[in-house]
Design a protein around this motif. Sequence first.
Motif, PDB file in Angstrom:
ATOM      1  N   ALA A  12       0.846  -1.192   0.000  1.00  0.00           N
ATOM      2  CA  ALA A  12       0.000   0.000   0.000  1.00  0.00           C
ATOM      3  C   ALA A  12       0.881   1.242   0.000  1.00  0.00           C
ATOM      4  CB  ALA A  12      -0.911  -0.007   1.216  1.00  0.00           C
ATOM      5  N   VAL A  13       0.392   2.296  -0.658  1.00  0.00           N
ATOM      6  CA  VAL A  13       1.150   3.543  -0.792  1.00  0.00           C
ATOM      7  C   VAL A  13       0.316   4.692  -0.251  1.00  0.00           C
ATOM      8  CG1 VAL A  13       2.285   5.128  -2.398  1.00  0.00           C
ATOM      9  CG2 VAL A  13       2.343   2.654  -2.833  1.00  0.00           C
ATOM     10  N   PHE A  14       0.946   5.514   0.587  1.00  0.00           N
ATOM     11  CA  PHE A  14       0.277   6.657   1.216  1.00  0.00           C
ATOM     12  C   PHE A  14       1.040   7.927   0.839  1.00  0.00           C
ATOM     13  CE2 PHE A  14      -1.533   8.180   5.605  1.00  0.00           C
ATOM     14  CZ  PHE A  14      -2.284   9.141   4.952  1.00  0.00           C
ATOM     15  N   PRO A  15       0.560   8.688  -0.172  1.00  0.00           N
ATOM     16  CA  PRO A  15       1.253   9.927  -0.555  1.00  0.00           C
ATOM     17  C   PRO A  15       0.907  11.066   0.420  1.00  0.00           C
ATOM     18  CG  PRO A  15      -0.106   9.033  -2.343  1.00  0.00           C
ATOM     19  CD  PRO A  15      -0.549   8.392  -1.074  1.00  0.00           C
ATOM     20  N   ASP A  55       0.629  16.678  -9.672  1.00  0.00           N
ATOM     21  CA  ASP A  55       0.841  16.741 -11.110  1.00  0.00           C
ATOM     22  C   ASP A  55       1.353  15.424 -11.686  1.00  0.00           C
ATOM     23  OD1 ASP A  55       3.142  17.276  -9.553  1.00  0.00           O
ATOM     24  OD2 ASP A  55       4.205  18.074 -11.289  1.00  0.00           O
ATOM     25  N   LEU A  56       1.567  14.416 -10.835  1.00  0.00           N
ATOM     26  CA  LEU A  56       2.059  13.127 -11.312  1.00  0.00           C
ATOM     27  C   LEU A  56       0.930  12.094 -11.331  1.00  0.00           C
ATOM     28  CD1 LEU A  56       5.526  12.839  -9.506  1.00  0.00           C
ATOM     29  CD2 LEU A  56       5.026  13.666 -11.817  1.00  0.00           C
ATOM     30  N   VAL A  57       1.158  11.011 -12.063  1.00  0.00           N
ATOM     31  CA  VAL A  57       0.182   9.924 -12.120  1.00  0.00           C
ATOM     32  C   VAL A  57      -0.053   9.379 -10.714  1.00  0.00           C
ATOM     33  CG1 VAL A  57      -0.295   7.636 -13.056  1.00  0.00           C
ATOM     34  CG2 VAL A  57       0.885   9.338 -14.467  1.00  0.00           C
ATOM     35  N   HIS A  58      -1.305   9.197 -10.361  1.00  0.00           N
ATOM     36  CA  HIS A  58      -1.709   8.726  -9.033  1.00  0.00           C
ATOM     37  C   HIS A  58      -1.270   9.680  -7.916  1.00  0.00           C
ATOM     38  CE1 HIS A  58      -3.238   5.104 -10.776  1.00  0.00           C
ATOM     39  NE2 HIS A  58      -2.059   4.681 -11.165  1.00  0.00           N
ATOM     40  N   GLU A  59      -0.875  10.913  -8.289  1.00  0.00           N
ATOM     41  CA  GLU A  59      -0.541  11.964  -7.323  1.00  0.00           C
ATOM     42  C   GLU A  59       0.543  11.523  -6.335  1.00  0.00           C
ATOM     43  OE1 GLU A  59      -4.453  12.773  -5.722  1.00  0.00           O
ATOM     44  OE2 GLU A  59      -4.733  14.399  -7.176  1.00  0.00           O
ATOM     45  N   ASN A  94       4.227  -0.028 -11.291  1.00  0.00           N
ATOM     46  CA  ASN A  94       2.927  -0.703 -11.470  1.00  0.00           C
ATOM     47  C   ASN A  94       1.902  -0.265 -10.418  1.00  0.00           C
ATOM     48  OD1 ASN A  94       4.065  -2.304 -13.600  1.00  0.00           O
ATOM     49  ND2 ASN A  94       4.946  -3.659 -12.045  1.00  0.00           N
ATOM     50  N   MET A  95       1.815   1.047 -10.192  1.00  0.00           N
ATOM     51  CA  MET A  95       0.874   1.539  -9.190  1.00  0.00           C
ATOM     52  C   MET A  95      -0.553   1.450  -9.721  1.00  0.00           C
ATOM     53  SD  MET A  95       0.909   5.130  -7.022  1.00  0.00           S
ATOM     54  CE  MET A  95       2.620   4.890  -6.582  1.00  0.00           C
ATOM     55  N   GLU A  96      -1.460   1.003  -8.854  1.00  0.00           N
ATOM     56  CA  GLU A  96      -2.863   0.872  -9.199  1.00  0.00           C
ATOM     57  C   GLU A  96      -3.727   1.354  -8.043  1.00  0.00           C
ATOM     58  OE1 GLU A  96      -3.195  -3.283  -9.923  1.00  0.00           O
ATOM     59  OE2 GLU A  96      -2.500  -3.162 -12.015  1.00  0.00           O
ATOM     60  N   LEU A  97      -4.981   1.677  -8.362  1.00  0.00           N
ATOM     61  CA  LEU A  97      -5.956   2.040  -7.344  1.00  0.00           C
ATOM     62  C   LEU A  97      -6.843   0.853  -7.044  1.00  0.00           C
ATOM     63  CD1 LEU A  97      -7.147   5.612  -8.484  1.00  0.00           C
ATOM     64  CD2 LEU A  97      -5.405   5.032  -6.785  1.00  0.00           C
ATOM     65  N   GLU A  98      -7.043   0.575  -5.758  1.00  0.00           N
ATOM     66  CA  GLU A  98      -7.936  -0.502  -5.371  1.00  0.00           C
ATOM     67  C   GLU A  98      -9.372   0.034  -5.290  1.00  0.00           C
ATOM     68  OE1 GLU A  98      -6.323  -2.473  -1.922  1.00  0.00           O
ATOM     69  OE2 GLU A  98      -4.748  -3.401  -3.148  1.00  0.00           O
ATOM     70  N   HIS A  99     -10.308  -0.794  -4.908  1.00  0.00           N
ATOM     71  CA  HIS A  99     -11.730  -0.461  -4.996  1.00  0.00           C
ATOM     72  C   HIS A  99     -12.113   0.786  -4.204  1.00  0.00           C
ATOM     73  CE1 HIS A  99     -11.429  -2.752  -1.243  1.00  0.00           C
ATOM     74  NE2 HIS A  99     -12.526  -2.122  -0.846  1.00  0.00           N
ATOM     75  N   ASP A 100     -11.392   1.065  -3.112  1.00  0.00           N
ATOM     76  CA  ASP A 100     -11.710   2.226  -2.268  1.00  0.00           C
ATOM     77  C   ASP A 100     -10.782   3.411  -2.500  1.00  0.00           C
ATOM     78  OD1 ASP A 100      -9.455   1.072  -1.225  1.00  0.00           O
ATOM     79  OD2 ASP A 100     -10.225   0.837   0.818  1.00  0.00           O
ATOM     80  N   GLY A 101      -9.945   3.315  -3.535  1.00  0.00           N
ATOM     81  CA  GLY A 101      -9.034   4.405  -3.848  1.00  0.00           C
ATOM     82  C   GLY A 101      -7.661   4.281  -3.217  1.00  0.00           C
ATOM     83  N   LEU A 102      -7.430   3.213  -2.460  1.00  0.00           N
ATOM     84  CA  LEU A 102      -6.105   3.012  -1.865  1.00  0.00           C
ATOM     85  C   LEU A 102      -5.116   2.643  -2.961  1.00  0.00           C
ATOM     86  CD1 LEU A 102      -4.437   2.766   0.789  1.00  0.00           C
ATOM     87  CD2 LEU A 102      -4.995   0.325   0.764  1.00  0.00           C
ATOM     88  N   ARG A 103      -3.977   3.317  -2.960  1.00  0.00           N
ATOM     89  CA  ARG A 103      -2.948   3.030  -3.956  1.00  0.00           C
ATOM     90  C   ARG A 103      -2.132   1.811  -3.516  1.00  0.00           C
ATOM     91  NH1 ARG A 103      -3.677   8.173  -2.807  1.00  0.00           N
ATOM     92  NH2 ARG A 103      -3.869   9.760  -4.435  1.00  0.00           N
ATOM     93  N   CYS A 104      -1.735   1.022  -4.503  1.00  0.00           N
ATOM     94  CA  CYS A 104      -0.900  -0.144  -4.241  1.00  0.00           C
ATOM     95  C   CYS A 104       0.121  -0.225  -5.362  1.00  0.00           C
ATOM     96  CB  CYS A 104      -1.754  -1.406  -4.183  1.00  0.00           C
ATOM     97  SG  CYS A 104      -0.868  -2.884  -3.654  1.00  0.00           S
TER      98      CYS A 104
END
Length: 206
Positions: A12-15, A55-59, A94-104
């Motif tokens: 999981a990623v927390f910006p 300004d970046l992909v997935h912020e 390979n960052m993606e958003l999960e169903h609730d918007g959590l980045r992984c």
Amino acid sequence: MLEININILRCAVFPLSVYLLPGGITKLKIFEQRYIRMVKESMQSGFVLSLYKPDLVHESSPWGVHVSIVDFEMLPDGLLGIVIKANNLVELTNMELEHDGLRCATISVLEHWPERDEDQYSQRLAAQLQQLMTQNKQYGSLYQNALFDAAPQWHNPVWVNQRWLEILPISYQHRAKFIQSSTFDVAQNFIQTMVLGLQNSPTIKI
């Protein structure tokens, strides 16, 4: 420092607008449901703290630090408070958003600065950092709690300079540059200029 035992894993990623380097500690307030889920699922495995970049992909910056949750509590305002400690710099792919918007993202370890010997400049920076921690008890107490296994390393120039970079008001460009393993001398020269008002190596350009 905790090392990630496998070279690649999903995490999981927390910006946030919080800059941590290996060995750094900070407190966070958690209130969004996706990040409450992240904390519950990351108590053993940890998560990645990246820099928030709208300004970046997935912020998110394409790098961050893998962190461990070393303490948590319910705060008087009803929010969840956690204390995190940074373990390793990591690259995010390979960052993606999960169903609730959590980045992984898939993470791989990046090596930071190798060990360095003390010199007169690192000793002066250590003394200034020690004074700052004494004056700012809330900040200093994070490195005095035996539960966090994070006692100050005043004779370790790498540790001292990492802490300065976390608290100095520097740009994203400098932060991205100073995660590179070859930038210790440049970083210490930069910190000397900002903290001590001197420049040991005027030929170094930043």
